[in-house]
Enzyme design. Sequence first.
Site, mmCIF file in Angstrom:
data_model
loop_
_atom_site.group_PDB
_atom_site.id
_atom_site.type_symbol
_atom_site.label_atom_id
_atom_site.label_comp_id
_atom_site.label_asym_id
_atom_site.label_seq_id
_atom_site.Cartn_x
_atom_site.Cartn_y
_atom_site.Cartn_z
ATOM 1 N N GLY A 121 0.871 -1.196 0.000
ATOM 2 C CA GLY A 121 0.000 0.000 0.000
ATOM 3 C C GLY A 121 0.895 1.229 0.000
ATOM 4 N N GLY A 123 -1.643 1.923 -2.717
ATOM 5 C CA GLY A 123 -1.759 1.906 -4.165
ATOM 6 C C GLY A 123 -2.959 2.652 -4.692
ATOM 7 C CG ASP A 152 -7.981 -0.437 -11.128
ATOM 8 O OD1 ASP A 152 -7.856 -0.290 -9.896
ATOM 9 O OD2 ASP A 152 -9.027 -0.884 -11.646
ATOM 10 N NE ARG A 203 -9.768 5.725 3.498
ATOM 11 C CZ ARG A 203 -9.137 4.538 3.549
ATOM 12 N NH1 ARG A 203 -9.820 3.445 3.847
ATOM 13 N NH2 ARG A 203 -7.845 4.452 3.321
ATOM 14 C CG ASP A 281 -2.586 -4.297 4.717
ATOM 15 O OD1 ASP A 281 -2.514 -5.481 5.080
ATOM 16 O OD2 ASP A 281 -3.374 -3.919 3.831
#
Length: 518
Positions: A121, A123, A152, A203, A281
């Site tokens: 991460g 990503g 993606d 977020r 994670d």
Amino acid sequence: MVLRILPITLQCVGTASLRDNPAMTRSNHRQPQLDLGLTWRNSFAQLGEDFYTPLEAQTLSAPYWVGRSPAVAREIGLGEEWLASDELREALIGNRPIAGTQPLASVYSGHQFGQWAGQLGDGRALLLGDTSDGLEVQLKGAGLTPYSRMGDGRAVLRSSIREFLCSEAMHGLGIASSRALCVIGSDAPVRRETMETAAVVTRVAPSFIRFGHFEHFSYSGQHAQLKILADHVIDQHYPQCRDSGQGNPYAALLRLVSLRTAKMVAQWQAVGFCHGVMNTDNMSILCLTLDYGPFQFLDTFDPAHVCNHSDTSGRYAFNRQPAIAYWNLSSLAQALLPLIEDQDLAIAALDSFKSSFSNALEALMRAKLGILASDETNQAAQRTLTEDILTLLARNRVDYSIFWRRLSHSGAGRDTGAVRELFLDQAGIEAWLQRWTEGVSAFPADQVSALMLRSNPKFVLRNHLGEQAIRAAKAKDFSQIDALLKLLESPFEEHPGLEAYADFPPDWAGTIAISCSS
Ligand code: AMP
Ligand code: MG
């Protein structure tokens, strides 16, 4: 000497070579910046570029509002009127930069399903920065980053709606969680098992730093960066770790994170929340419920329920969550060892999880049962009362939330018909109800009912409710998202006229399969 708490295979991780990804063309630099009137501090950006790559979001065409939370807008000091503005919609889908922010993708690693996965991460989330209120704002699904690996960089509408609603549902339940300001959709196609469409969730949290951030720097031998990260977290969020008397501040950090994680997971167990993918994670260093994927609130009570269709071994089954939290904390302890420098100290800090989890869960279950006060003499009996009802609920396949809410409405045992009818084993529930009624008879009935009604929610975000809202949203009807958001913000209130949202799930709910795909 190398200290090991877990038998972890260490793997070096590097990021520099990922930085020049030609696929990451940015086309929004020409658009004027939008000034939201917020003061941005960008604390994380100040850690330096070992921790992230600065970059802008990738653009998405024809954005439309899917869900918005005025409550979260207020939290970050954003005037509610912005939630009706095209400019904000353009900015939060990633088409327009926001003045004062320093967008970046942070890098982290982690253990996925118990295996060290190396760098994985971030990503697909861009941190815009933190506001003067100390809240970070992030765009999830904002496009490719240097850390996207084979992905993606996008998130689909379906999972974004689930994340938006559940963040706010957890907050409404009083469970620490990242929050969600809004979901914005676009009809841009995104390939998952089938073709879907893209969305971006905005977020909000005091920090999005995960256990995986610490693992990243620790296991790659970047111990100077590990210390910078730990010092940042302590200075910003756990200053008490530096108090004299706390000893090693990093051991104090581990202890506090263990205690808070214990409390959070106890709340999950009490309310019947299954996270579904408790990889390291996805564990917040602030102990917030984070990264909503294949989560589920239990319908019928099945302690071994596995809500994640991809979890074939049942590693993240509902009743394994406390043990997995401890396992994840062990990984964090392992990662912090270069700073703690004493294995016994680390293990002692970690072990605070065990007793605090049991104590927290027992206290929550007592509140669900309406037991107003407790002392050493009756705690064993109360423990048995809890264990016995959970056994009965499982054996009779009773709906978890409906049982507790009906029990709360029974007037401390005066009228238990609606509870009894949930069980096949009538003798079993009769006997249990008798013991429970005796247990709460020491307290005023109105106070028992009041405690139970604020401990047992009427509304939880069941899978089928989310699914119905998603299906409507795919047809561009967002009214169910608004309706659910309102209910879930105050799930302990009755909301007359909206009983259908608190009803048993329809038969088709059992066929909903939610995987890691998002
Ligand atoms: P998750 O299981 O959703 O927490 O994903 C694990 C990690 O994989 C996250 O840190 C993401 O940054 C990354 N990831 C997930 N989905 C994608 C995607 N579609 N594109 C790029 N990265 C992704
Ligand atoms: Mg994640």
